[in-house]
Design a protein around this motif. Structure first.
Motif, PDB file in Angstrom:
ATOM      1  N   MET A   1     -13.258  19.559  24.563  1.00  0.00           N
ATOM      2  CA  MET A   1     -13.933  18.470  23.859  1.00  0.00           C
ATOM      3  C   MET A   1     -13.250  18.210  22.522  1.00  0.00           C
ATOM      4  O   MET A   1     -12.587  19.086  21.971  1.00  0.00           O
ATOM      5  CB  MET A   1     -15.410  18.815  23.632  1.00  0.00           C
ATOM      6  CG  MET A   1     -16.247  18.853  24.882  1.00  0.00           C
ATOM      7  SD  MET A   1     -17.988  19.136  24.519  1.00  0.00           S
ATOM      8  CE  MET A   1     -18.465  17.529  23.903  1.00  0.00           C
ATOM      9  N   ARG A   2     -13.462  17.000  22.010  1.00  0.00           N
ATOM     10  CA  ARG A   2     -12.939  16.618  20.706  1.00  0.00           C
ATOM     11  C   ARG A   2     -14.056  16.001  19.877  1.00  0.00           C
ATOM     12  O   ARG A   2     -14.916  15.282  20.394  1.00  0.00           O
ATOM     13  CB  ARG A   2     -11.808  15.605  20.833  1.00  0.00           C
ATOM     14  CG  ARG A   2     -10.560  16.107  21.534  1.00  0.00           C
ATOM     15  CD  ARG A   2      -9.412  15.125  21.374  1.00  0.00           C
ATOM     16  NE  ARG A   2      -9.685  13.856  22.034  1.00  0.00           N
ATOM     17  CZ  ARG A   2      -8.955  12.751  21.875  1.00  0.00           C
ATOM     18  NH1 ARG A   2      -7.915  12.760  21.055  1.00  0.00           N
ATOM     19  NH2 ARG A   2      -9.241  11.646  22.515  1.00  0.00           N
ATOM     20  N   LEU A   3     -14.044  16.299  18.583  1.00  0.00           N
ATOM     21  CA  LEU A   3     -14.980  15.721  17.630  1.00  0.00           C
ATOM     22  C   LEU A   3     -14.176  15.103  16.502  1.00  0.00           C
ATOM     23  O   LEU A   3     -13.238  15.720  15.981  1.00  0.00           O
ATOM     24  CB  LEU A   3     -15.917  16.801  17.068  1.00  0.00           C
ATOM     25  CG  LEU A   3     -16.773  16.420  15.850  1.00  0.00           C
ATOM     26  CD1 LEU A   3     -17.820  15.384  16.227  1.00  0.00           C
ATOM     27  CD2 LEU A   3     -17.435  17.663  15.262  1.00  0.00           C
ATOM     28  N   CYS A   4     -14.543  13.880  16.101  1.00  0.00           N
ATOM     29  CA  CYS A   4     -13.845  13.225  15.003  1.00  0.00           C
ATOM     30  C   CYS A   4     -14.801  12.254  14.327  1.00  0.00           C
ATOM     31  O   CYS A   4     -15.485  11.464  15.000  1.00  0.00           O
ATOM     32  CB  CYS A   4     -12.615  12.472  15.525  1.00  0.00           C
ATOM     33  SG  CYS A   4     -11.711  11.569  14.252  1.00  0.00           S
ATOM     34  N   SER A   5     -14.843  12.296  13.010  1.00  0.00           N
ATOM     35  CA  SER A   5     -15.617  11.326  12.242  1.00  0.00           C
ATOM     36  C   SER A   5     -14.730  10.141  11.905  1.00  0.00           C
ATOM     37  O   SER A   5     -13.739  10.278  11.189  1.00  0.00           O
ATOM     38  CB  SER A   5     -16.160  11.967  10.960  1.00  0.00           C
ATOM     39  OG  SER A   5     -16.727  10.977  10.129  1.00  0.00           O
ATOM     40  N   ILE A   6     -15.071   8.979  12.440  1.00  0.00           N
ATOM     41  CA  ILE A   6     -14.364   7.752  12.075  1.00  0.00           C
ATOM     42  C   ILE A   6     -14.859   7.270  10.709  1.00  0.00           C
ATOM     43  O   ILE A   6     -14.080   6.782   9.900  1.00  0.00           O
ATOM     44  CB  ILE A   6     -14.560   6.685  13.166  1.00  0.00           C
ATOM     45  CG1 ILE A   6     -13.906   7.169  14.480  1.00  0.00           C
ATOM     46  CG2 ILE A   6     -13.970   5.344  12.741  1.00  0.00           C
ATOM     47  CD1 ILE A   6     -14.160   6.260  15.670  1.00  0.00           C
ATOM     48  N   ALA A   7     -16.138   7.430  10.453  1.00  0.00           N
ATOM     49  CA  ALA A   7     -16.727   7.143   9.146  1.00  0.00           C
ATOM     50  C   ALA A   7     -18.055   7.868   9.063  1.00  0.00           C
ATOM     51  O   ALA A   7     -18.798   7.930  10.048  1.00  0.00           O
ATOM     52  CB  ALA A   7     -16.940   5.643   8.941  1.00  0.00           C
ATOM     53  N   SER A   8     -18.359   8.419   7.880  1.00  0.00           N
ATOM     54  CA  SER A   8     -19.645   9.079   7.700  1.00  0.00           C
ATOM     55  C   SER A   8     -20.046   8.993   6.242  1.00  0.00           C
ATOM     56  O   SER A   8     -19.320   9.443   5.358  1.00  0.00           O
ATOM     57  CB  SER A   8     -19.575  10.550   8.137  1.00  0.00           C
ATOM     58  OG  SER A   8     -20.855  11.156   8.063  1.00  0.00           O
ATOM     59  N   GLY A   9     -21.188   8.392   5.988  1.00  0.00           N
ATOM     60  CA  GLY A   9     -21.667   8.245   4.630  1.00  0.00           C
ATOM     61  C   GLY A   9     -22.856   7.306   4.586  1.00  0.00           C
ATOM     62  O   GLY A   9     -23.242   6.715   5.596  1.00  0.00           O
ATOM     63  N   SER A  10     -23.427   7.151   3.410  1.00  0.00           N
ATOM     64  CA  SER A  10     -24.613   6.316   3.272  1.00  0.00           C
ATOM     65  C   SER A  10     -24.329   4.837   3.523  1.00  0.00           C
ATOM     66  O   SER A  10     -25.247   4.045   3.735  1.00  0.00           O
ATOM     67  CB  SER A  10     -25.213   6.495   1.877  1.00  0.00           C
ATOM     68  OG  SER A  10     -24.243   6.256   0.878  1.00  0.00           O
TER      69      SER A  10
END
Length: 265
Positions: free
Chosen positions: A1-10
């Motif tokens: 499996m792969r995990l990646c944040s493309i964008a994370s924030g308020s």
């Protein structure tokens, strides 16, 4: 499996979780252009996605959903309450027929070779959920927008290989910051967001030897910054009575406007 944040924030959230054969997004709270750019870094095309999992109907989690779904017609999965919220969010425009699929918390379902397990979270939305995703003896979870957590939350986050975990605000920055008092109360409340300190304490409850990647996400632009979140969470672990030290853990902070590393499990 792969995990990646493309964008994370308020201001916007979009997380990729996938296997060799199945590609999923958790939330589409940024523009289609930014989602496509992030997917390109992952060598995934929009039309190759197998599903979009929506945690709740707030704008920073769905504002790109209308344009993106009309372009690629990817199935969308969310709880009944979240679907109702999506339908009432007028700025999304007309959603293509048949794309919205209802899921229930604590009732796992499969998309390709990934088992998706929605779980209940405490947030001021209609029926919000986090997601645990399992494939080939590997498990990851996306757990943000948690006002509080309890034994139920901990049970859903045990035995993970990777997690994107909320570290939204520094309590002192929030207290002295520019937010009006009612908004401060909301953020700090039981249906608001996890502080850096609470994020560290929740992490202590789920740590085990195989939790290889910890990504801190959903940071507030006004009430937090990356180094502070990182150091606070790390210190909470070090000062706790668990058999781990903060400096021994692979902790990173997801960027608001930049794609994260791709975490391979």
């Amino acid at each position: 499996m792969r995990l990646c944040s493309i964008a994370s924030g308020s201001s916007g959230n979009c997380i990729y979780v996938g296997s060799e054969h199945t590609h999923l997004l958790v939330d589409t709270g940024i523009s289609k252009k930014r989602i496509d750019a992030g997917l390109k870094e992952l060598d995934v095309k929009g039309e190759e996605l197998d599903g979009i999992l929506i945690t709740h109907e707030h704008s920073d989690h769905i504002q790109g959903l209308g344009v993106f779904s009309r372009k690629y017609e990817i199935p969308i999965y969310a709880t009944e309450g979240t679907i109702a919220g999506i339908r009432q969010y007028k700025s999304l425009g007309c959603m293509p027929d048949g794309l919205l699929h209802e899921v229930k918390v604590d009732q796992p379902f499969s998309l390709g070779d990934i088992e998706v397990e929605p779980f209940r979270i405490s947030h001021d939305a209609r029926q919000p959920s986090g997601y645990r995703l399992n494939s080939n003896d590997r498990s990851v979870a996306v757990a943000t927008d948690l006002g509080i957590y309890d034994d139920y939350t901990v049970s859903k986050l045990r035995n993970l290989d990777a997690i994107l975990l909320e570290a939204n605000h520094d309590i002192h920055m929030l207290e002295v910051g520019p937010y009006p008092y009612p908004l401060k109360r909301r953020v700090m409340g039981d249906t608001g967001h996890l502080s850096n300190e609470l994020s560290g304490r929740l992490l202590c409850d789920i740590l085990h030897d195989n939790l290889k990647h910890i990504v801190l996400g959903h940071l507030s632009k006004e009430n937090n910054y990356a180094r502070l979140a990182y150091e606070t969470v790390k210190l909470e672990v070090t000062l706790s009575d668990v058999d781990y030290k903060g400096e021994d853990l692979d902790i990173t902070v997801a960027g608001r406007d930049t794609i994260s590393d791709i975490f391979e499990l």
